[in-house]
Write an enzyme that holds these catalytic residues in place. Structure first.
Site, PDB file in Angstrom:
ATOM      1  N   HIS A   1      41.618  38.871  33.224  1.00 50.58           N
ATOM      2  CA  HIS A   1      40.424  38.327  33.360  1.00 50.58           C
ATOM      3  C   HIS A   1      39.230  38.891  32.960  1.00 50.58           C
ATOM      4  O   HIS A   1      39.423  40.249  32.615  1.00 50.58           O
ATOM      5  CB  HIS A   1      40.407  37.744  35.014  1.00 50.58           C
TER       6      HIS A   1
HETATM    7  P1  TYD Z   1      42.504  39.521  41.656  1.00 48.12           P
HETATM    8  O1  TYD Z   1      41.088  39.348  41.226  1.00 48.12           O
HETATM    9  O2  TYD Z   1      43.490  38.469  41.077  1.00 48.12           O
HETATM   10  O3  TYD Z   1      43.192  40.947  41.259  1.00 48.12           O
HETATM   11  P2  TYD Z   1      43.431  41.524  39.936  1.00 48.12           P
HETATM   12  O4  TYD Z   1      42.847  40.703  38.861  1.00 48.12           O
HETATM   13  O5  TYD Z   1      42.655  43.004  40.095  1.00 48.12           O
HETATM   14  O6  TYD Z   1      44.836  41.762  39.506  1.00 48.12           O
HETATM   15  O7  TYD Z   1      42.438  39.385  43.104  1.00 48.12           O
HETATM   16  C1  TYD Z   1      43.744  39.264  44.083  1.00 48.12           C
HETATM   17  C2  TYD Z   1      43.157  38.458  45.347  1.00 48.12           C
HETATM   18  O8  TYD Z   1      42.330  39.275  46.116  1.00 48.12           O
HETATM   19  C3  TYD Z   1      42.662  37.187  45.033  1.00 48.12           C
HETATM   20  O9  TYD Z   1      43.328  36.220  46.019  1.00 48.12           O
HETATM   21  C4  TYD Z   1      41.319  37.214  45.277  1.00 48.12           C
HETATM   22  C5  TYD Z   1      41.164  38.412  46.188  1.00 48.12           C
HETATM   23  N1  TYD Z   1      39.999  39.343  46.153  1.00 48.12           N
HETATM   24  C6  TYD Z   1      38.951  39.319  47.151  1.00 48.12           C
HETATM   25  O10 TYD Z   1      39.053  38.610  48.153  1.00 48.12           O
HETATM   26  N2  TYD Z   1      38.058  40.000  47.155  1.00 48.12           N
HETATM   27  C7  TYD Z   1      38.050  40.975  46.102  1.00 48.12           C
HETATM   28  O11 TYD Z   1      36.875  41.883  45.953  1.00 48.12           O
HETATM   29  C8  TYD Z   1      38.896  41.025  44.849  1.00 48.12           C
HETATM   30  C9  TYD Z   1      39.039  42.043  43.790  1.00 48.12           C
HETATM   31  C10 TYD Z   1      40.072  40.191  45.427  1.00 48.12           C
END
Ligand code: TYD
Length: 134
Positions: free
Chosen positions: A50
């Site tokens: 992303h």
């Molecule tokens: P995500 O952003 O998809 O992880 P990455 O891109 O690092 O693989 O986040 C995973 C899950 O955690 C998603 O459901 C959103 C949640 N999340 C939060 O609630 N707070 C945060 O600060 C972050 C980074 C993720």
């Protein structure tokens, strides 16, 4: 032009080991509003995929290693994250992917804003369109 912008943190090491201190207003070029960390990543898992519209982040691999691919829509760059004294500045509108997590990898991330799903661009084509819109 290199996409990877590194911040180098001073290690306050002595005979007991090492310590890094990060201070608000001094260590990173934005106000830190959120800290999260990624750990116990399962084998073969990649994360990220992303970009953010506004959010700025600094990623620090405080244990183990992983790789991060940065992509500004024109160029891609892969960097090795393996040092607790180096922070990778990940600006807004940069597509990022995290790969090759070691079992002991802990990736600490400092972020400029609270979690907000509306700031995410999770589709690569949308990201490219956003980059082109300037
Ligand atoms: P995500 O952003 O998809 O992880 P990455 O891109 O690092 O693989 O986040 C995973 C899950 O955690 C998603 O459901 C959103 C949640 N999340 C939060 O609630 N707070 C945060 O600060 C972050 C980074 C993720």
């Amino acid at each position: 032009m290199t996409l990877a912008k590194w911040l180098v943190f001073q290690s306050l090491g002595d005979e007991r080991g090492s310590l890094v201190a990060l201070e608000h207003g001094k260590s990173v070029p934005f106000d830190i509003r959120r800290i999260y960390y990624i750990y116990h990543t399962e084998k073969g898992v990649s994360r990220g995929f992303h970009a953010h519209k506004e959010l700025q982040q600094v990623a620090i691999c405080i244990s183990g290693r992983c790789t991060i691919v940065l992509d500004d829509g024109y160029n891609k760059e892969e960097v090795l994250m393996d040092s607790p004294t180096k922070g990778l500045l990940i600006d807004s509108l940069l597509w990022r992917e995290m790969h090759d997590f070691s079992d002991d990898c802990i990736l600490l991330v400092l972020a400029s804003a609270h979690y907000q799903e509306s700031d995410y661009i999770r589709n690569y084509e949308d990201f490219i369109n956003e980059v082109k819109r300037g």
